[in-house]
Design a protein around this motif. Structure first.
Motif, PDB file in Angstrom:
ATOM      1  N   LEU A 192       0.821  -1.318  -0.067  1.00  0.00           N
ATOM      2  CA  LEU A 192       0.020   0.124  -0.156  1.00  0.00           C
ATOM      3  C   LEU A 192       0.950   1.314  -0.048  1.00  0.00           C
ATOM      4  CD1 LEU A 192      -2.929  -1.145   2.242  1.00  0.00           C
ATOM      5  CD2 LEU A 192      -2.934  -1.062  -0.018  1.00  0.00           C
ATOM      6  N   LYS A 193       1.975   1.316   0.733  1.00  0.00           N
ATOM      7  CA  LYS A 193       2.986   2.423   0.359  1.00  0.00           C
ATOM      8  C   LYS A 193       3.429   2.656  -0.669  1.00  0.00           C
ATOM      9  CE  LYS A 193       6.027   2.666   3.876  1.00  0.00           C
ATOM     10  NZ  LYS A 193       6.953   2.090   5.309  1.00  0.00           N
ATOM     11  N   GLY A 239      -5.244 -10.321   4.091  1.00  0.00           N
ATOM     12  CA  GLY A 239      -4.817  -9.167   4.769  1.00  0.00           C
ATOM     13  C   GLY A 239      -5.073  -8.054   4.214  1.00  0.00           C
ATOM     14  N   LEU A 240      -4.784  -8.172   2.875  1.00  0.00           N
ATOM     15  CA  LEU A 240      -4.749  -6.776   2.079  1.00  0.00           C
ATOM     16  C   LEU A 240      -6.132  -6.248   2.001  1.00  0.00           C
ATOM     17  CD1 LEU A 240      -3.387  -4.526   0.318  1.00  0.00           C
ATOM     18  CD2 LEU A 240      -3.679  -6.189  -1.662  1.00  0.00           C
ATOM     19  N   PHE A 241      -7.096  -7.244   1.682  1.00  0.00           N
ATOM     20  CA  PHE A 241      -8.538  -6.765   1.495  1.00  0.00           C
ATOM     21  C   PHE A 241      -9.329  -6.549   2.807  1.00  0.00           C
ATOM     22  CE2 PHE A 241      -7.658  -8.332  -2.694  1.00  0.00           C
ATOM     23  CZ  PHE A 241      -8.072  -7.412  -3.307  1.00  0.00           C
ATOM     24  N   SER A 242      -9.036  -7.053   3.955  1.00  0.00           N
ATOM     25  CA  SER A 242      -9.243  -6.867   5.295  1.00  0.00           C
ATOM     26  C   SER A 242      -8.888  -5.496   5.487  1.00  0.00           C
ATOM     27  CB  SER A 242      -8.788  -7.873   6.233  1.00  0.00           C
ATOM     28  OG  SER A 242      -9.478  -8.957   6.304  1.00  0.00           O
ATOM     29  N   ILE A 243      -7.635  -4.984   5.326  1.00  0.00           N
ATOM     30  CA  ILE A 243      -7.283  -3.695   5.452  1.00  0.00           C
ATOM     31  C   ILE A 243      -8.040  -2.587   4.543  1.00  0.00           C
ATOM     32  CG2 ILE A 243      -5.219  -2.373   5.189  1.00  0.00           C
ATOM     33  CD1 ILE A 243      -3.640  -4.654   6.203  1.00  0.00           C
ATOM     34  N   LEU A 244      -7.977  -2.993   3.322  1.00  0.00           N
ATOM     35  CA  LEU A 244      -8.468  -2.076   2.185  1.00  0.00           C
ATOM     36  C   LEU A 244     -10.160  -2.041   2.712  1.00  0.00           C
ATOM     37  CD1 LEU A 244      -7.002  -2.897  -1.034  1.00  0.00           C
ATOM     38  CD2 LEU A 244      -6.793  -0.961   0.129  1.00  0.00           C
ATOM     39  N   ASN A 245     -10.654  -2.848   3.119  1.00  0.00           N
ATOM     40  CA  ASN A 245     -12.075  -2.762   3.468  1.00  0.00           C
ATOM     41  C   ASN A 245     -12.234  -2.024   4.836  1.00  0.00           C
ATOM     42  OD1 ASN A 245     -12.650  -4.009   0.980  1.00  0.00           O
ATOM     43  ND2 ASN A 245     -12.952  -6.197   1.980  1.00  0.00           N
ATOM     44  N   GLY A 246     -11.580  -2.084   5.777  1.00  0.00           N
ATOM     45  CA  GLY A 246     -11.875  -1.642   6.759  1.00  0.00           C
ATOM     46  C   GLY A 246     -11.152  -0.716   7.405  1.00  0.00           C
ATOM     47  N   MET A 247     -10.118  -0.340   6.880  1.00  0.00           N
ATOM     48  CA  MET A 247      -9.125   0.756   7.578  1.00  0.00           C
ATOM     49  C   MET A 247      -9.821   2.213   7.925  1.00  0.00           C
ATOM     50  SD  MET A 247      -6.495   1.472   4.378  1.00  0.00           S
ATOM     51  CE  MET A 247      -5.148   2.292   5.613  1.00  0.00           C
ATOM     52  N   ALA A 281      -8.887  14.645   1.963  1.00  0.00           N
ATOM     53  CA  ALA A 281      -9.505  14.500   0.794  1.00  0.00           C
ATOM     54  C   ALA A 281      -8.479  13.555  -0.057  1.00  0.00           C
ATOM     55  CB  ALA A 281      -9.911  15.560  -0.169  1.00  0.00           C
ATOM     56  N   ALA A 282      -7.284  13.682  -0.016  1.00  0.00           N
ATOM     57  CA  ALA A 282      -6.366  12.989  -0.657  1.00  0.00           C
ATOM     58  C   ALA A 282      -6.271  11.397   0.053  1.00  0.00           C
ATOM     59  CB  ALA A 282      -5.069  13.328  -0.667  1.00  0.00           C
ATOM     60  N   PHE A 283      -6.304  11.315   1.311  1.00  0.00           N
ATOM     61  CA  PHE A 283      -6.467   9.919   1.965  1.00  0.00           C
ATOM     62  C   PHE A 283      -7.726   9.263   1.293  1.00  0.00           C
ATOM     63  CE2 PHE A 283      -8.127   7.022   4.712  1.00  0.00           C
ATOM     64  CZ  PHE A 283      -7.120   6.179   5.095  1.00  0.00           C
ATOM     65  N   PHE A 284      -8.912   9.701   1.286  1.00  0.00           N
ATOM     66  CA  PHE A 284     -10.053   8.932   1.184  1.00  0.00           C
ATOM     67  C   PHE A 284      -9.951   8.751  -0.680  1.00  0.00           C
ATOM     68  CE2 PHE A 284     -11.476  10.873   4.788  1.00  0.00           C
ATOM     69  CZ  PHE A 284     -11.612   9.850   5.661  1.00  0.00           C
ATOM     70  N   GLU A 285      -9.528   9.486  -1.446  1.00  0.00           N
ATOM     71  CA  GLU A 285      -9.098   9.431  -3.108  1.00  0.00           C
ATOM     72  C   GLU A 285      -8.369   8.103  -2.792  1.00  0.00           C
ATOM     73  OE1 GLU A 285      -7.012  11.531  -6.830  1.00  0.00           O
ATOM     74  OE2 GLU A 285      -7.448  12.448  -4.830  1.00  0.00           O
ATOM     75  N   TRP A 286      -7.141   8.243  -2.406  1.00  0.00           N
ATOM     76  CA  TRP A 286      -6.398   6.973  -2.291  1.00  0.00           C
ATOM     77  C   TRP A 286      -6.783   5.821  -2.086  1.00  0.00           C
ATOM     78  CZ3 TRP A 286      -4.877   3.976   1.740  1.00  0.00           C
ATOM     79  CH2 TRP A 286      -4.031   2.962   1.483  1.00  0.00           C
ATOM     80  N   LEU A 287      -7.640   5.710  -0.810  1.00  0.00           N
ATOM     81  CA  LEU A 287      -8.216   4.504  -0.473  1.00  0.00           C
ATOM     82  C   LEU A 287      -9.143   3.902  -1.599  1.00  0.00           C
ATOM     83  CD1 LEU A 287      -8.659   2.424   1.584  1.00  0.00           C
ATOM     84  CD2 LEU A 287     -10.471   3.933   2.838  1.00  0.00           C
ATOM     85  N   HIS A 345     -10.058   0.065  -5.926  1.00  0.00           N
ATOM     86  CA  HIS A 345     -10.360  -0.601  -7.119  1.00  0.00           C
ATOM     87  C   HIS A 345      -9.094  -1.402  -7.834  1.00  0.00           C
ATOM     88  CE1 HIS A 345     -10.109   0.434 -11.512  1.00  0.00           C
ATOM     89  NE2 HIS A 345     -11.499   0.260 -11.672  1.00  0.00           N
ATOM     90  N   ASP A 346      -8.064  -0.722  -7.770  1.00  0.00           N
ATOM     91  CA  ASP A 346      -7.037  -1.369  -8.359  1.00  0.00           C
ATOM     92  C   ASP A 346      -6.747  -2.869  -8.086  1.00  0.00           C
ATOM     93  OD1 ASP A 346      -6.697   1.146  -9.688  1.00  0.00           O
ATOM     94  OD2 ASP A 346      -4.914   1.941  -8.382  1.00  0.00           O
ATOM     95  N   PHE A 347      -6.598  -3.012  -6.716  1.00  0.00           N
ATOM     96  CA  PHE A 347      -6.312  -4.366  -6.277  1.00  0.00           C
ATOM     97  C   PHE A 347      -7.482  -5.228  -6.321  1.00  0.00           C
ATOM     98  CE2 PHE A 347      -3.090  -1.761  -4.216  1.00  0.00           C
ATOM     99  CZ  PHE A 347      -1.985  -2.768  -4.534  1.00  0.00           C
ATOM    100  N   THR A 348      -8.856  -4.793  -6.291  1.00  0.00           N
ATOM    101  CA  THR A 348      -9.973  -5.694  -6.548  1.00  0.00           C
ATOM    102  C   THR A 348      -9.885  -5.851  -7.968  1.00  0.00           C
ATOM    103  OG1 THR A 348     -11.361  -4.815  -4.927  1.00  0.00           O
ATOM    104  CG2 THR A 348     -12.478  -5.820  -6.594  1.00  0.00           C
ATOM    105  N   HIS A 349      -9.718  -5.087  -9.079  1.00  0.00           N
ATOM    106  CA  HIS A 349      -9.651  -5.410 -10.306  1.00  0.00           C
ATOM    107  C   HIS A 349      -8.658  -6.540 -10.656  1.00  0.00           C
ATOM    108  CE1 HIS A 349     -10.013  -5.081 -14.406  1.00  0.00           C
ATOM    109  NE2 HIS A 349      -9.110  -4.388 -14.906  1.00  0.00           N
ATOM    110  N   ALA A 350      -7.538  -6.319 -10.041  1.00  0.00           N
ATOM    111  CA  ALA A 350      -6.461  -7.338 -10.480  1.00  0.00           C
ATOM    112  C   ALA A 350      -6.519  -8.702  -9.665  1.00  0.00           C
ATOM    113  CB  ALA A 350      -5.156  -6.770  -9.753  1.00  0.00           C
ATOM    114  N   SER A 351      -7.264  -8.747  -8.536  1.00  0.00           N
ATOM    115  CA  SER A 351      -7.311  -9.925  -7.842  1.00  0.00           C
ATOM    116  C   SER A 351      -8.379 -10.914  -8.360  1.00  0.00           C
ATOM    117  CB  SER A 351      -7.877  -9.594  -6.490  1.00  0.00           C
ATOM    118  OG  SER A 351      -9.037  -9.262  -6.340  1.00  0.00           O
ATOM    119  N   GLU A 352      -9.225 -10.431  -9.328  1.00  0.00           N
ATOM    120  CA  GLU A 352     -10.451 -11.338  -9.722  1.00  0.00           C
ATOM    121  C   GLU A 352      -9.894 -11.976 -11.038  1.00  0.00           C
ATOM    122  OE1 GLU A 352     -13.910  -9.076  -7.791  1.00  0.00           O
ATOM    123  OE2 GLU A 352     -13.427  -8.317  -9.979  1.00  0.00           O
ATOM    124  N   LEU A 353      -8.799 -11.594 -11.754  1.00  0.00           N
ATOM    125  CA  LEU A 353      -8.313 -12.079 -12.772  1.00  0.00           C
ATOM    126  C   LEU A 353      -7.293 -13.186 -12.612  1.00  0.00           C
ATOM    127  CD1 LEU A 353      -6.960  -8.725 -14.510  1.00  0.00           C
ATOM    128  CD2 LEU A 353      -9.230  -9.878 -14.815  1.00  0.00           C
TER     129      LEU A 353
END
Length: 405
Positions: free
Chosen positions: A243-244, A281-289, A325-331, A336-344
Motif C-alpha cells: 500500500l505504501k 490481509g490486504l482486503f481486510s485492511i482496504l475494506n476496514g481501515m 480528501a487525498a487519503f480517501f481518494e487514495w483508499l 479499485h486497483d487491487f480488486t480489479h487485479a485480484s479477480e483475474l
C-alpha cells in the motif's frame, strides 16, 4: 463508513501479490547495514571520551525499519530514511531544556561525523539531527534526542481515562517550534516509538510467533538468538509495504498531499485480523481501515496514536483538508486497483494492471519471479510506466513512519 464485499481472489492473483511483496522487500543486508549504523553511533556516544556518557545515551531504531515495513526508494534520487532515537536515560526534564538536550546530542554527532570522515555535514531538523552517509549508501539517519517519560505519560493517560498499556516506554522529545524549547519545563513534546512497535507486533502476534518458529525450524535463525521484527515478514507487513508503494506512485506529482506512512500503517494494523494470506490481509485492511478514523463533532478527523492516545496522527488534516480528501481518494483508488487485479486469472494481465499502481520496475521484477515459478523466461515491459518515470524525476522523499524531521 463504506462496506465493501471482499473479492474472490484467484490463485494466480494470490501468487502475484506474494511476488509483489517479495519484490518490495529490501535485502536483510540493508536492515543489517542500518542496524550497524545506529549501533556504531550508540557505541560512539558511550565511549570513554564522550561528553554525554554520564547520561547513559541509548540509541534504538524506530519507524519503518523497526516495524519491518521499509520499501525500496522509488528512484535512485531518493534515500532510505532510517529513524532512530537517542534516549538520555540519566537525565530528566528538571535538569535540562529541550534546546540544551538537542545541543548535547548534536555536539557528539558532529564529532562522530568527523571521526568517521563523513563528507556530508550533520544537518539539524525540527526534532532531530540528520547524518548523511556517502552517496553509494543511499540512506540517511535521523536521530531524535529524548528523555524517559513513562511515569508522567502513564499519569497523563490515566487522568484522561485512556489506554496506558504502552506508557512505560514513553519518551519526551525535542522540537524547535515548541513553546518551551528554550526553558526548563515539564511540558515537552511526547513520543513512544517502542510502545508503538509493541502495539504493532500485538496486531499480528499469532502469525508473527508462528513465522518466528518456522525460521527456527528451518535453521534460518537460531532459537537462542532474539529475532528482529524485520526478519519475520507477516501478511500485515507485506500489505503495508504494497500500500505504501501504491501511494507513492499515485502521489508522485502531489507529494504535499500524500498520506503519511504512520497513518497508513496505523489504520492497516487496526484493520488487520490475523489473516494468513497476503490477499486476505490486504482486503481486510482496504475494506476496514477507514472505520478507525474518528470524525469529531466539529468535522475534524482523529487517528489516535495507539501508544499515546492523546496524539492525533491526522492533526494536520484540520489545517490542510486537502490531505484528508487525498487519503480517501487514495483508499478508493487502491480498492479499485487491487480488486480489479485480484479477480483475474491471467498473470501477465494482472501484472500489467498492477504495473500502473506500483511502478514498471517493480512489475518487471514480479514478472521475473512469476516466470521463475514456471521455469520460463520473463517477458519484460518495453519501458517504465508513466508514473514510475515521473517518480525517477521526483525530489527525494524524506518522510518516514515517524514525524521527526
Amino acid at each position: 463508513m463504506n462496506i465493501h464485499a471482499r473479492p474472490v481472489v484467484t490463485p494466480q492473483a494470490e501468487e502475484t501479490l506474494e511476488d509483489l511483496a517479495d519484490s518490495l522487500a529490501i535485502p536483510e543486508s540493508t536492515y543489517e547495514k542500518a542496524a550497524g549504523s545506529y549501533k556504531s553511533l550508540g557505541d560512539f556516544l558511550n565511549r570513554p571520551a564522550s561528553s554525554i556518557r554520564q547520561f547513559d545515551p541509548q540509541v534504538h531504531v524506530q519507524g519503518s525499519f523497526g516495524l519491518g515495513t521499509v520499501i525500496p526508494p522509488s528512484s535512485d534520487a531518493e534515500d532510505y530514511d532510517v529513524d532512530a532515537v537517542c534516549e538520555f536515560r540519566k537525565l530528566t526534564k528538571s535538569q535540562t531544556t529541550q534546546q540544551n538536550l538537542k545541543k548535547l546530542l548534536g555536539n557528539e554527532m558532529f564529532a562522530y561525523a568527523r571521526e568517521r570522515k563523513m563528507s556530508k555535514p550533520v544537518v539539524e531538523h525540527r526534532r532531530c539531527w540528520r547524518l548523511e552517509y556517502a552517496d553509494g549508501a543511499q540512506f540517511h539517519m535521523d536521530v531524535t534526542p529524548g528523555l524517559l517519560n513513562g511515569i508522567e505519560q502513564r499519569a497523563l493517560l490515566k487522568a484522561h481515562g485512556l489506554d496506558d498499556r504502552f506508557a512505560e516506554t514513553a519518551i519526551a522529545i525535542t522540537d524547535i517550534d515548541h513553546h518551551a524549547y528554550g526553558i526548563v519545563s515539564a511540558d515537552w513534546p511526547r513520543s513512544n516509538p517502542r510502545g508503538y512497535l509493541k502495539w504493532f507486533v500485538s496486531r499480528m502476534e499469532v502469525i508473527f510467533e508462528e513465522r518466528k518458529r518456522e525460521l527456527i525450524r528451518k535453521g534460518i535463525r537460531a532459537g537462542t538468538e532474539p529475532i528482529p521484527v524485520y526478519a519475520v515478514r507477516t501478511p500485515l507487513q507485506s500489505a503495508v509495504m504494497i500500500l505504501k508503494r501504491h501511494r507513492d506512485i499515485m502521489f508522485v506529482s502531489r507529494s504535499d498531499e500524500r498520506p503519511i506512512s504512520i497513518i497508513l500503517t496505523t489504520l492497516a494494523a487496526h484493520a488487520y485480523n490475523g489473516e494468513a494470506k497476503i490477499s486476505e490481509g490486504l482486503f481486510s485492511i482496504l475494506n476496514g481501515m477507514d472505520r478507525f478514523i474518528v470524525r469529531n463533532a466539529d468535522g475534524s478527523y482523529l487517528v489516535a496514536n495507539p501508544s499515546d492516545p492523546t496524539e492525533n496522527f491526522a492533526d494536520k488534516w484540520r489545517k490542510h483538508p486537502e490531505r484528508a480528501a487525498a487519503f480517501f481518494e487514495w483508499l478508493e483508488q487502491a480498492r479499485h486497483d487491487f480488486t480489479h487485479a485480484s479477480e483475474l486469472s491471467n498473470k501477465q494481465l494482472i501484472t500489467e494492471i498492477l504495473a500502473k499502481s506500483v511502478g514498471g520496475g517493480v512489475a518487471d521484477d514480479v514478472r521475473k519471479r512469476s516466470a521463475a515459478r514456471l521455469g520460463a523466461p520473463a517477458v519484460l515491459t518495453s519501458g517504465l510506466v508513466r508514473n514510475e518515470a515521473e517518480a525517477r524525476r521526483a525530489p527525494p522523499r524524506i518522510e518516514g513512519d515517524r514525524r521527526n524531521a
